[in-house]
Design a protein around this motif. Structure first.
Motif, PDB file in Angstrom:
ATOM      1  N   LEU A  11       0.848  -1.191   0.000  1.00 26.44           N
ATOM      2  CA  LEU A  11       0.000   0.000   0.000  1.00 26.44           C
ATOM      3  C   LEU A  11       0.885   1.244   0.000  1.00 26.44           C
ATOM      4  O   LEU A  11       1.803   1.359   0.812  1.00 26.44           O
ATOM      5  CB  LEU A  11      -0.894   0.002   1.237  1.00 26.44           C
ATOM      6  N   VAL A  12       0.602   2.162  -0.907  1.00 31.56           N
ATOM      7  CA  VAL A  12       1.360   3.404  -0.993  1.00 31.56           C
ATOM      8  C   VAL A  12       0.387   4.548  -1.234  1.00 31.56           C
ATOM      9  O   VAL A  12      -0.624   4.379  -1.913  1.00 31.56           O
ATOM     10  CB  VAL A  12       2.422   3.319  -2.111  1.00 31.56           C
ATOM     11  N   GLN A  13       0.693   5.687  -0.672  1.00 32.13           N
ATOM     12  CA  GLN A  13      -0.189   6.849  -0.821  1.00 32.13           C
ATOM     13  C   GLN A  13      -0.020   7.500  -2.187  1.00 32.13           C
ATOM     14  O   GLN A  13       1.065   7.420  -2.780  1.00 32.13           O
ATOM     15  CB  GLN A  13       0.092   7.869   0.278  1.00 32.13           C
ATOM     16  N   PRO A  14      -1.061   8.140  -2.683  1.00 30.89           N
ATOM     17  CA  PRO A  14      -0.931   8.892  -3.934  1.00 30.89           C
ATOM     18  C   PRO A  14       0.222   9.895  -3.849  1.00 30.89           C
ATOM     19  O   PRO A  14       0.385  10.570  -2.828  1.00 30.89           O
ATOM     20  CB  PRO A  14      -2.282   9.589  -4.061  1.00 30.89           C
ATOM     21  N   GLY A  15       1.001   9.948  -4.916  1.00 29.28           N
ATOM     22  CA  GLY A  15       2.179  10.794  -4.933  1.00 29.28           C
ATOM     23  C   GLY A  15       3.431  10.126  -4.407  1.00 29.28           C
ATOM     24  O   GLY A  15       4.528  10.684  -4.522  1.00 29.28           O
ATOM     25  N   GLY A  16       3.267   8.964  -3.822  1.00 33.55           N
ATOM     26  CA  GLY A  16       4.395   8.251  -3.242  1.00 33.55           C
ATOM     27  C   GLY A  16       5.164   7.421  -4.253  1.00 33.55           C
ATOM     28  O   GLY A  16       4.883   7.434  -5.461  1.00 33.55           O
ATOM     29  N   SER A  17       6.140   6.686  -3.716  1.00 33.03           N
ATOM     30  CA  SER A  17       7.027   5.878  -4.552  1.00 33.03           C
ATOM     31  C   SER A  17       7.159   4.474  -3.977  1.00 33.03           C
ATOM     32  O   SER A  17       6.977   4.259  -2.768  1.00 33.03           O
ATOM     33  CB  SER A  17       8.419   6.505  -4.617  1.00 33.03           C
ATOM     34  N   VAL A  18       7.495   3.553  -4.837  1.00 33.08           N
ATOM     35  CA  VAL A  18       7.777   2.184  -4.405  1.00 33.08           C
ATOM     36  C   VAL A  18       8.699   1.563  -5.441  1.00 33.08           C
ATOM     37  O   VAL A  18       8.669   1.929  -6.625  1.00 33.08           O
ATOM     38  CB  VAL A  18       6.479   1.372  -4.242  1.00 33.08           C
ATOM     39  N   ARG A  19       9.535   0.640  -4.981  1.00 30.39           N
ATOM     40  CA  ARG A  19      10.407  -0.080  -5.895  1.00 30.39           C
ATOM     41  C   ARG A  19      10.074  -1.563  -5.835  1.00 30.39           C
ATOM     42  O   ARG A  19      10.092  -2.165  -4.760  1.00 30.39           O
ATOM     43  CB  ARG A  19      11.881   0.126  -5.570  1.00 30.39           C
ATOM     44  N   LEU A  20       9.780  -2.110  -6.988  1.00 33.33           N
ATOM     45  CA  LEU A  20       9.555  -3.544  -7.112  1.00 33.33           C
ATOM     46  C   LEU A  20      10.842  -4.228  -7.550  1.00 33.33           C
ATOM     47  O   LEU A  20      11.642  -3.656  -8.287  1.00 33.33           O
ATOM     48  CB  LEU A  20       8.454  -3.827  -8.128  1.00 33.33           C
ATOM     49  N   ASP A 108       7.762 -15.216 -22.366  1.00 37.38           N
ATOM     50  CA  ASP A 108       7.520 -16.642 -22.165  1.00 37.38           C
ATOM     51  C   ASP A 108       7.473 -17.069 -20.708  1.00 37.38           C
ATOM     52  O   ASP A 108       6.876 -18.097 -20.390  1.00 37.38           O
ATOM     53  CB  ASP A 108       8.622 -17.449 -22.873  1.00 37.38           C
ATOM     54  N   TYR A 109       8.120 -16.330 -19.844  1.00 39.44           N
ATOM     55  CA  TYR A 109       8.236 -16.717 -18.445  1.00 39.44           C
ATOM     56  C   TYR A 109       7.713 -15.577 -17.573  1.00 39.44           C
ATOM     57  O   TYR A 109       8.054 -14.411 -17.808  1.00 39.44           O
ATOM     58  CB  TYR A 109       9.692 -17.038 -18.092  1.00 39.44           C
ATOM     59  N   TRP A 110       6.911 -15.965 -16.565  1.00 38.73           N
ATOM     60  CA  TRP A 110       6.200 -14.972 -15.755  1.00 38.73           C
ATOM     61  C   TRP A 110       6.358 -15.244 -14.277  1.00 38.73           C
ATOM     62  O   TRP A 110       6.424 -16.413 -13.854  1.00 38.73           O
ATOM     63  CB  TRP A 110       4.711 -15.007 -16.102  1.00 38.73           C
ATOM     64  N   GLY A 111       6.403 -14.161 -13.505  1.00 37.62           N
ATOM     65  CA  GLY A 111       6.309 -14.290 -12.071  1.00 37.62           C
ATOM     66  C   GLY A 111       4.862 -14.402 -11.644  1.00 37.62           C
ATOM     67  O   GLY A 111       3.941 -14.346 -12.462  1.00 37.62           O
ATOM     68  N   GLN A 112       4.658 -14.524 -10.337  1.00 39.93           N
ATOM     69  CA  GLN A 112       3.308 -14.722  -9.792  1.00 39.93           C
ATOM     70  C   GLN A 112       2.581 -13.412  -9.580  1.00 39.93           C
ATOM     71  O   GLN A 112       1.368 -13.401  -9.357  1.00 39.93           O
ATOM     72  CB  GLN A 112       3.377 -15.501  -8.478  1.00 39.93           C
ATOM     73  N   GLY A 113       3.322 -12.297  -9.632  1.00 40.52           N
ATOM     74  CA  GLY A 113       2.724 -10.983  -9.474  1.00 40.52           C
ATOM     75  C   GLY A 113       2.802 -10.471  -8.050  1.00 40.52           C
ATOM     76  O   GLY A 113       2.866 -11.244  -7.091  1.00 40.52           O
ATOM     77  N   THR A 114       2.813  -9.163  -7.931  1.00 38.05           N
ATOM     78  CA  THR A 114       2.785  -8.507  -6.626  1.00 38.05           C
ATOM     79  C   THR A 114       1.800  -7.346  -6.688  1.00 38.05           C
ATOM     80  O   THR A 114       1.779  -6.592  -7.670  1.00 38.05           O
ATOM     81  CB  THR A 114       4.192  -8.037  -6.201  1.00 38.05           C
ATOM     82  N   GLN A 115       0.973  -7.218  -5.655  1.00 36.32           N
ATOM     83  CA  GLN A 115      -0.084  -6.213  -5.638  1.00 36.32           C
ATOM     84  C   GLN A 115       0.475  -4.858  -5.210  1.00 36.32           C
ATOM     85  O   GLN A 115       1.186  -4.766  -4.203  1.00 36.32           O
ATOM     86  CB  GLN A 115      -1.200  -6.624  -4.680  1.00 36.32           C
ATOM     87  N   VAL A 116       0.140  -3.834  -5.960  1.00 33.50           N
ATOM     88  CA  VAL A 116       0.409  -2.456  -5.567  1.00 33.50           C
ATOM     89  C   VAL A 116      -0.923  -1.729  -5.488  1.00 33.50           C
ATOM     90  O   VAL A 116      -1.673  -1.703  -6.459  1.00 33.50           O
ATOM     91  CB  VAL A 116       1.345  -1.750  -6.565  1.00 33.50           C
ATOM     92  N   THR A 117      -1.203  -1.173  -4.319  1.00 36.98           N
ATOM     93  CA  THR A 117      -2.436  -0.430  -4.110  1.00 36.98           C
ATOM     94  C   THR A 117      -2.089   1.000  -3.751  1.00 36.98           C
ATOM     95  O   THR A 117      -1.344   1.245  -2.793  1.00 36.98           O
ATOM     96  CB  THR A 117      -3.269  -1.056  -2.992  1.00 36.98           C
ATOM     97  N   VAL A 118      -2.609   1.940  -4.529  1.00 42.53           N
ATOM     98  CA  VAL A 118      -2.348   3.356  -4.301  1.00 42.53           C
ATOM     99  C   VAL A 118      -3.604   3.963  -3.697  1.00 42.53           C
ATOM    100  O   VAL A 118      -4.634   4.096  -4.374  1.00 42.53           O
ATOM    101  CB  VAL A 118      -1.951   4.078  -5.598  1.00 42.53           C
ATOM    102  N   SER A 119      -3.498   4.318  -2.433  1.00 45.36           N
ATOM    103  CA  SER A 119      -4.669   4.817  -1.717  1.00 45.36           C
ATOM    104  C   SER A 119      -4.227   5.469  -0.423  1.00 45.36           C
ATOM    105  O   SER A 119      -3.163   5.157   0.113  1.00 45.36           O
ATOM    106  CB  SER A 119      -5.630   3.665  -1.417  1.00 45.36           C
ATOM    107  N   PHE A 120      -5.085   6.339   0.112  1.00 46.87           N
ATOM    108  CA  PHE A 120      -4.819   6.924   1.424  1.00 46.87           C
ATOM    109  C   PHE A 120      -5.202   5.920   2.492  1.00 46.87           C
ATOM    110  O   PHE A 120      -6.103   5.136   2.349  1.00 46.87           O
ATOM    111  CB  PHE A 120      -5.597   8.221   1.577  1.00 46.87           C
TER     112      PHE A 120
END
Length: 120
Positions: A11-20, A108-120
């Motif tokens: 979870l990250v706030q609007p305007g914020g940053s995250v590194r995957l 051809d090859y995929w990860g399982q995915g990671t959720q990013v939610t942008v919200s207050f």
């Protein structure tokens, strides 16, 4: 065959940053071009950005150009996605993927995915 595992979402706030991060194993990572995709609720999966195996060429979709940066460290078998100025519409499951082809080829090859939610 390469296996991919994403991490760094949350979870990250609007305007914020995250590194995957996406850790690869089981293959010669430096042979693969790598891409980051995302899938928002009710929408299809789309390519956001990709990087050539040597890191010298990149592609960015217009929707993320100037806000997201892809990079890779072949010594760590890892590709990164730095996401800045996040907006609510960036909420999605983010996937990394690998291809032996070019930046816009079929992955051809995929990860399982990671959720990013942008919200207050």
């Amino acid at each position: 065959q390469v296996q991919l595992v994403e991490s760094g979402g949350g979870l990250v706030q609007p305007g914020g940053s995250v590194r995957l991060s996406c850790q690869a194993s089981g293959g010669t990572f430096s042979r693969y071009s790598m891409g980051w995709f995302r899938q928002a609720p009710g929408k299809g999966r789309g390519l956001l950005t990709s990087i050539h195996w040597d890191g010298h060429s990149t592609y960015y979709a217009d929707s993320v150009k100037g806000r997201f940066t892809i990079s890779r460290d072949n010594s760590k078998n890892t590709v990164y996605l730095q996401m800045n100025s996040l907006q609510r519409e960036d909420t999605a499951v983010y996937y990394c993927a690998a291809t032996l082809g070019g930046l816009l080829s079929t992955y051809d090859y995929w990860g399982q995915g990671t959720q990013v939610t942008v919200s207050f």
